[in-house]
Design a protein around this motif. Structure first.
Motif, PDB file in Angstrom:
ATOM      1  N   GLY A 152       0.838  -1.204   0.000  1.00  0.00           N
ATOM      2  CA  GLY A 152       0.000   0.000   0.000  1.00  0.00           C
ATOM      3  C   GLY A 152       0.867   1.247   0.000  1.00  0.00           C
ATOM      4  N   ALA A 153       1.926   1.237   0.852  1.00  0.00           N
ATOM      5  CA  ALA A 153       2.785   2.420   0.953  1.00  0.00           C
ATOM      6  C   ALA A 153       3.500   2.673  -0.372  1.00  0.00           C
ATOM      7  N   ALA A 154       3.995   1.587  -1.001  1.00  0.00           N
ATOM      8  CA  ALA A 154       4.712   1.735  -2.279  1.00  0.00           C
ATOM      9  C   ALA A 154       3.770   2.228  -3.371  1.00  0.00           C
ATOM     10  N   HIS A 155       2.544   1.749  -3.351  1.00  0.00           N
ATOM     11  CA  HIS A 155       1.602   2.169  -4.375  1.00  0.00           C
ATOM     12  C   HIS A 155       1.291   3.647  -4.223  1.00  0.00           C
ATOM     13  N   ALA A 156       1.078   4.080  -2.961  1.00  0.00           N
ATOM     14  CA  ALA A 156       0.791   5.504  -2.718  1.00  0.00           C
ATOM     15  C   ALA A 156       1.966   6.348  -3.205  1.00  0.00           C
ATOM     16  N   ALA A 157       3.202   5.878  -2.921  1.00  0.00           N
ATOM     17  CA  ALA A 157       4.377   6.652  -3.334  1.00  0.00           C
ATOM     18  C   ALA A 157       4.473   6.702  -4.852  1.00  0.00           C
ATOM     19  N   ALA A 158       4.167   5.562  -5.537  1.00  0.00           N
ATOM     20  CA  ALA A 158       4.244   5.540  -7.005  1.00  0.00           C
ATOM     21  C   ALA A 158       3.233   6.517  -7.603  1.00  0.00           C
ATOM     22  N   LEU A 159       2.041   6.564  -7.025  1.00  0.00           N
ATOM     23  CA  LEU A 159       1.030   7.491  -7.543  1.00  0.00           C
ATOM     24  C   LEU A 159       1.452   8.930  -7.310  1.00  0.00           C
ATOM     25  N   GLY A 160       2.037   9.179  -6.110  1.00  0.00           N
ATOM     26  CA  GLY A 160       2.511  10.535  -5.791  1.00  0.00           C
ATOM     27  C   GLY A 160       3.543  10.968  -6.817  1.00  0.00           C
ATOM     28  N   LEU A 161       4.462  10.039  -7.103  1.00  0.00           N
ATOM     29  CA  LEU A 161       5.529  10.344  -8.060  1.00  0.00           C
ATOM     30  C   LEU A 161       4.954  10.639  -9.449  1.00  0.00           C
ATOM     31  N   LEU A 162       3.994   9.809  -9.865  1.00  0.00           N
ATOM     32  CA  LEU A 162       3.408  10.009 -11.192  1.00  0.00           C
ATOM     33  C   LEU A 162       2.666  11.336 -11.254  1.00  0.00           C
ATOM     34  N   SER A 163       1.911  11.654 -10.187  1.00  0.00           N
ATOM     35  CA  SER A 163       1.143  12.901 -10.249  1.00  0.00           C
ATOM     36  C   SER A 163       2.083  14.106 -10.263  1.00  0.00           C
ATOM     37  N   ARG A 164       3.206  14.013  -9.521  1.00  0.00           N
ATOM     38  CA  ARG A 164       4.154  15.132  -9.572  1.00  0.00           C
ATOM     39  C   ARG A 164       4.757  15.274 -10.970  1.00  0.00           C
ATOM     40  N   THR A 165       5.053  14.130 -11.615  1.00  0.00           N
ATOM     41  CA  THR A 165       5.685  14.201 -12.931  1.00  0.00           C
ATOM     42  C   THR A 165       4.688  14.683 -13.993  1.00  0.00           C
ATOM     43  N   MET A 166       3.434  14.232 -13.869  1.00  0.00           N
ATOM     44  CA  MET A 166       2.459  14.582 -14.908  1.00  0.00           C
ATOM     45  C   MET A 166       1.809  15.936 -14.654  1.00  0.00           C
ATOM     46  N   LEU A 167       1.572  16.255 -13.356  1.00  0.00           N
ATOM     47  CA  LEU A 167       0.789  17.460 -13.034  1.00  0.00           C
ATOM     48  C   LEU A 167       1.583  18.493 -12.245  1.00  0.00           C
ATOM     49  N   SER A 168       2.846  18.198 -11.972  1.00  0.00           N
ATOM     50  CA  SER A 168       3.711  19.057 -11.156  1.00  0.00           C
ATOM     51  C   SER A 168       3.097  19.344  -9.793  1.00  0.00           C
ATOM     52  N   ALA A 169       2.282  18.468  -9.286  1.00  0.00           N
ATOM     53  CA  ALA A 169       1.690  18.691  -7.961  1.00  0.00           C
ATOM     54  C   ALA A 169       1.241  17.365  -7.389  1.00  0.00           C
ATOM     55  N   LEU A 171      -1.515  15.043  -5.537  1.00  0.00           N
ATOM     56  CA  LEU A 171      -2.970  15.000  -5.376  1.00  0.00           C
ATOM     57  C   LEU A 171      -3.229  15.130  -3.880  1.00  0.00           C
ATOM     58  N   ASP A 172      -4.356  15.773  -3.507  1.00  0.00           N
ATOM     59  CA  ASP A 172      -4.597  15.839  -2.058  1.00  0.00           C
ATOM     60  C   ASP A 172      -4.855  14.428  -1.535  1.00  0.00           C
ATOM     61  N   SER A 173      -4.668  14.258  -0.200  1.00  0.00           N
ATOM     62  CA  SER A 173      -4.612  12.873   0.307  1.00  0.00           C
ATOM     63  C   SER A 173      -5.896  12.090   0.010  1.00  0.00           C
ATOM     64  N   GLY A 174      -7.068  12.746   0.075  1.00  0.00           N
ATOM     65  CA  GLY A 174      -8.333  12.051  -0.200  1.00  0.00           C
ATOM     66  C   GLY A 174      -8.369  11.565  -1.640  1.00  0.00           C
ATOM     67  N   THR A 175      -8.006  12.473  -2.579  1.00  0.00           N
ATOM     68  CA  THR A 175      -8.043  12.096  -4.005  1.00  0.00           C
ATOM     69  C   THR A 175      -7.014  11.003  -4.283  1.00  0.00           C
ATOM     70  N   ALA A 176      -5.815  11.131  -3.659  1.00  0.00           N
ATOM     71  CA  ALA A 176      -4.778  10.118  -3.900  1.00  0.00           C
ATOM     72  C   ALA A 176      -5.279   8.749  -3.464  1.00  0.00           C
ATOM     73  N   ARG A 177      -5.954   8.712  -2.305  1.00  0.00           N
ATOM     74  CA  ARG A 177      -6.468   7.420  -1.828  1.00  0.00           C
ATOM     75  C   ARG A 177      -7.517   6.884  -2.797  1.00  0.00           C
ATOM     76  N   GLU A 178      -8.338   7.821  -3.295  1.00  0.00           N
ATOM     77  CA  GLU A 178      -9.405   7.381  -4.213  1.00  0.00           C
ATOM     78  C   GLU A 178      -8.795   6.819  -5.512  1.00  0.00           C
ATOM     79  N   VAL A 179      -7.778   7.550  -6.044  1.00  0.00           N
ATOM     80  CA  VAL A 179      -7.140   7.060  -7.282  1.00  0.00           C
ATOM     81  C   VAL A 179      -6.538   5.679  -7.035  1.00  0.00           C
ATOM     82  N   SER A 180      -5.880   5.546  -5.883  1.00  0.00           N
ATOM     83  CA  SER A 180      -5.256   4.262  -5.570  1.00  0.00           C
ATOM     84  C   SER A 180      -6.311   3.149  -5.513  1.00  0.00           C
ATOM     85  N   ASP A 181      -7.450   3.452  -4.866  1.00  0.00           N
ATOM     86  CA  ASP A 181      -8.519   2.436  -4.782  1.00  0.00           C
ATOM     87  C   ASP A 181      -9.055   2.098  -6.164  1.00  0.00           C
TER      88      ASP A 181
END
Ligand code: HEM
Length: 874
Positions: A152-169, A171-181
């Motif tokens: 779970g932790a690695a997946h959250a980090a991978a999504l964080g990394l992708l969103s920073r690379t694609m959107l330069s920001a 995602l807020d924690s609620g949205t990040a959790r939702e995307v991960s789900d």
């Protein structure tokens, strides 16, 4: 029939498929493993039928090279699962698009704006931050002695990394959790077996509801992406500086990539498609990290070597740079070995866009082609002890996973090689080493890592499902029932369970197809096994399920249950069909039918007909035994045969009014294009023919033509006889007779029907006579007529279509002549055209109208009936 069709192609060898389900019964919850087992028996290029889908599986480096290198131009399209069609996602997804303009544009965009060396260098600090965050989280837990859900932790980090690379920001924690789900649930849905994928004819019904559930996830994901797009547009409008990230570039190029649309589902559809694919890509990275750690925890020697390498290269440094990776050969070997043993995409599916030949076998156009990466990476010819985790093997070899060495293709190869490879290459080696390093520093006790905690966050879904099963199949108030709680831990509710080492759950539902879940407890450790009791023998064996496999239980069940539902439907139909035919002879026996031979269930008296003799002879033999009026049952059709002059007189004279309908068993050969003649239209047509074609005056007029045809026939036979050649009398006579009939009907000579067409007409009419007289399953079992098993109606349709087209020509010519005021010829065609539009429409099915269709039917009947009987007499 499909199986019969397959056997006529030179397909690669494969297991023998069953009707309807093909080889589905040979696949279990992990198809890549079942396919590898089958490949060991049938060879590295294997063909199977998965339901209705012809599938070829490549399971060796050589066969993968043939497909992904030599024939990649023809085999580069994706075979798309039905779930990917939800909300039209497949039309905008780089994963699914065929290898044409749009797919190339999207790949180029991803490669240039996200994964090019310059971009990756420019975004290194995002990765640094994401990894630092993950490490902080792991070490905090470790310091407190708590266990960590690494997946779970690695997946959250991978999504964080992708969103920073694609959107330069972030995602807020609620949205990040939702995307991960969403990504978790979507991966499970897309990877799970779906009846619609195996039986495309049923896809519209979406029997398992997979497309519906996927559509909900896709809509949610698109809404999240839309929100980001709107935010960016506002910031542009407010004059904020451009970020030049993927979103900015895609917004700039949106006009080139998609047509303007007001439809809500089509707006920004390219951005939505690509961003959804990229977010989904993050799951593969976390899966790899998770597996690497799981392997290291089970291999203390390798763990020690990684830790020592890290200590010597990193020393006391707290941050690790990407440039350090090249100094960590053992860590790189661990990542390669993990990707070799646990490829996150084990079976990428392709579709052949043209028929190709591989190793002497044919892969027909439209075939599904699976590359079994899991089996290829474990090929015994390429690797020593292929199933063992041995990172050391990569210290001695230059083999890499960039798509050139086909014994190691975790990212695929060829034109569709993983788009995210450059990014995955950079982030995979970093994460495990960060974690291993930190875990070591915190003296993390690996006993605390329980198996289920290494599962990705997907397992929450499974746990809920297991609890559902427990609730459904055991008594609610049963205190002895152990339950899995939401965190996947076993709650022991009684001392009885404390001592119990094995417990079985489940109850047979629907033909005994429900899974039986077995939990085993060894002190602290819990292992979960599942046994599926089913009609299919291979699913019936006991299989240990590892933590990763567990998630598949509900999906396996759903497909098995859907299949069971279908089997139940089909067997009910079969049951009804058989009972009808079994009981029909008994019903017949209760009527006062004429005597006849004993009927067998289902086939009735078909066996009395003999295989060689024509039916009239078989009926004559029966008449000798049972009298001149015999009743028989031919399959599902009851028939009475009159075989004496008295019986014939009764049928054709006394009861002619009631018994003049066409035999029911001509249904099978009745071509779809032939209108069903009602008795009144038939009477009208025969009246017309007698008057306009067979009247003495008309017959006398055509005497010369008949004599000419007879002379030609005799001349032809005499020439052949002089040359000492045998003569096929029927073939010689048929065209002549058909020609004479043609002239009588249409008053056309050589100018209307040339010699070659006359010969062809003779052949077609002759074949139609043979086809109509041949025994046909559809005539004996009218319920099967729609399926046209022997293809008789299909053949007849071709012949009828050809003859109709020929008949249309004189009709058209005559219409034009009449319109031009040419004199009438007074033949059958003129009579029919005079009546056109007329007829007797009285509302019931006895009504008829003389029109083009009626004319075609009438002329065709005269041709077939006239030439067939005349030729056989001659
Ligand atoms: C360890 C990490 C990864 C592995 C092992 C992996 C593996 C694969 C494999 C086997 C394929 C199918 C190739 C084929 O059809 O022959 C694929 C396709 C793809 N991957 Fe990855 N992947 C990883 C990470 C990523 C990441 C991080 C992204 C994006 C952020 C990504 C994006 C894609 C895309 C868009 C495709 C579709 C390419 C196409 O069909 O044209 N992957 N990946």
């Amino acid at each position: 029939l499909q199986l019969f069709h397959d056997s006529r192609h030179r397909l690669p060898p494969g297991p023998w498929p069953l009707p309807l389900i093909g080889n589905l019964h040979q696949l279990d919850h992990l198809p890549h493993r079942s396919l590898a087992r089958l490949a060991a028996r049938h060879g590295p290029l294997m063909s199977l039928r998965l339901g209705a889908i012809l599938t070829i599986v490549a399971s060796s480096p050589d066969t993968a090279r043939e497909i992904l290198q030599r024939h990649n131009a023809d085999i580069a399209a994706r075979s798309i699962g039905d779930s990917m069609r939800a909300c039209g996602h497949c039309e905008r997804s780089v994963l699914c698009l065929p290898p044409r303009r749009k797919w190339r544009a999207l790949r180029r965009l991803g490669a240039a704006e996200l994964f090019s060396p310059q971009r990756l260098a420019a975004t290194w600090f995002h990765r640094q931050e994401a990894v630092a965050g993950l490490v902080r989280r792991v070490s905090d837990h470790a310091a407190r002695g708590e266990s960590v859900d690494i997946g779970g932790a690695a997946h959250a980090a991978a999504l964080g990394l992708l969103s920073r690379t694609m959107l330069s920001a972030d995602l807020d924690s609620g949205t990040a959790r939702e995307v991960s789900d969403i990504v978790d649930e979507a991966s499970v849905l897309a990877a799970g077996p779906n009846v619609s994928d195996f039986f495309p004819a049923l896809a519209a019904a979406d029997l398992q509801g997979v497309r519906r559930r996927m559509a909900r996830l896709v809509r949610r994901m698109y809404a999240i992406i839309d929100e980001q797009i709107e935010r960016r547009k506002h910031s542009h409008a407010a004059g904020e500086a451009r970020r030049n990230d993927l979103l900015d570039v895609m917004l700039d190029k949106e006009g080139e990539l998609e047509e303007e649309s007001t439809d809500d589902m089509r707006r920004h559809h390219t951005i939505r498609g690509l961003f959804t694919d990229l977010f989904t890509g993050g799951e593969t990275t976390s899966h790899t990290i998770e597996c690497a750690l799981a392997e290291l925890l089970q291999a203390p020697n390798s763990m020690r070597k990684v830790q020592e390498e890290l200590k010597s290269v990193i020393g006391t440094k707290h941050q690790i740079e990407e440039t350090d990776i090249s100094k960590l050969p053992y860590l790189q070997a661990v990542v390669k070995e993990t990707l070799r043993l646990h490829p996150p995409v084990p079976l990428p599916p392709y579709e052949a866009e043209a028929t190709v030949e591989i190793q002497g076998y044919t892969i027909p156009k439209g075939t599904k082609v699976l590359i079994n990466i899991w089996a290829i990476n474990r090929c015994a010819d390429a690797w020593v002890e292929p199933n063992k985790f041995m990172p050391e093997r990569f210290l001695r070899t230059e083999v890499n996973f960039m798509g050139r060495d086909f014994q190691l293709i975790p990212f695929g190869a060829g034109r569709r090689i993983c788009l995210g490879l450059p990014l995955a290459y950079l982030i995979c080696p970093r994460r495990p080493h960060h974690q291993v390093y930190r875990l070591h520093q915190a003296r993390w006790n690996n006993h605390q890592v329980k198996l289920h905690q290494l599962m990705s966050s997907m397992d929450q879904l499974l746990v809920a499902e297991l609890n559902n099963y427990n609730k459904r199949f055991t008594k609610e108030d049963d205190k002895d029932t152990p339950r899995l709680n939401q965190r996947g831990e076993l709650r022991r509710t009684s001392s009885a369970w404390q001592n119990c080492h094995e417990e079985t759950y489940g109850c047979p539902v629907l033909c005994g197809l429900a899974p039986v879940v077995v939990l085993r407890s060894f002190g602290d450790r819990v292992e979960v096994f599942a046994v599926s009791v089913s009609l299919f023998p291979s699913l019936g064996r006991i299989q240990p399920w590892s933590a990763h496999d567990l998630i598949r239980i509900p999906y396996l069940t759903s497909v098995v249950q859907t299949m069971a539902f279908f089997l139940a439907c089909i067997s009910s139909l079969l049951f009804i069909f058989l009972t009808t035919y079994i009981f029909q002879p008994h019903l017949d026996a209760r009527r006062r039918l004429p005597p006849g031979p004993r009927r067998l269930p289902v086939i009735g008296n078909l066996h009395n007909m003999g295989r060689r003799n024509p039916p009239h002879r078989a009926f004559a033999r029966l008449a000798d035994c049972y009298g001149p009026l015999v009743s028989v049952r031919l399959g599902g059709v009851r028939a009475v045969v009159a075989s004496s002059s008295d019986a014939a007189r009764e049928v054709l004279q006394e009861h002619n009014a009631e018994l003049a309908g066409a035999a029911a068993w001509t249904r099978g050969t009745r071509a779809a294009t032939t209108p069903t003649p009602s008795s009144r239209s038939r009477r009208a047509a025969s009246g017309l023919a007698t008057e306009a074609m067979l009247a003495p005056r008309r017959l006398a007029e055509l005497g010369t033509a008949r004599e000419e045809q007879a002379r030609e026939l005799v001349r032809g036979v005499a020439e052949a006889a002089e040359a000492g050649e045998p003569v096929d009398v029927a073939r010689a006579v048929f065209p002549r007779v058909a020609g004479v009939l043609w002239r009588s009907m249409f008053s056309e000579g050589e100018d209307g029907l040339d010699a070659a067409t006359e010969l062809e007409l003779g052949d077609v009419v002759r074949e139609a006579v043979v086809v109509a007289a041949a025994p046909n399953l559809s005539d004996y079992f009218p319920v099967l007529a729609a399926a046209d098993q022997l293809g008789v109606r299909c053949r007849m349709e071709k012949l009828v279509g050809w003859t109709y087209a020929l008949i249309d020509r004189p009709i058209e010519r005559r219409r034009r002549a009449r319109a031009a005021g040419e004199p009438r010829k007074g033949d059958l065609l003129d009579a029919a055209l005079d009546m056109e539009g007329g007829g007797e429409v009285d509302g019931d099915d006895e009504g008829w109208v003389m029109n083009q269709d009626t004319m075609r039917g009438m002329f065709m009947d005269l041709l077939v009936a006239g030439s067939g009987s005349t030729t056989s007499t001659i």
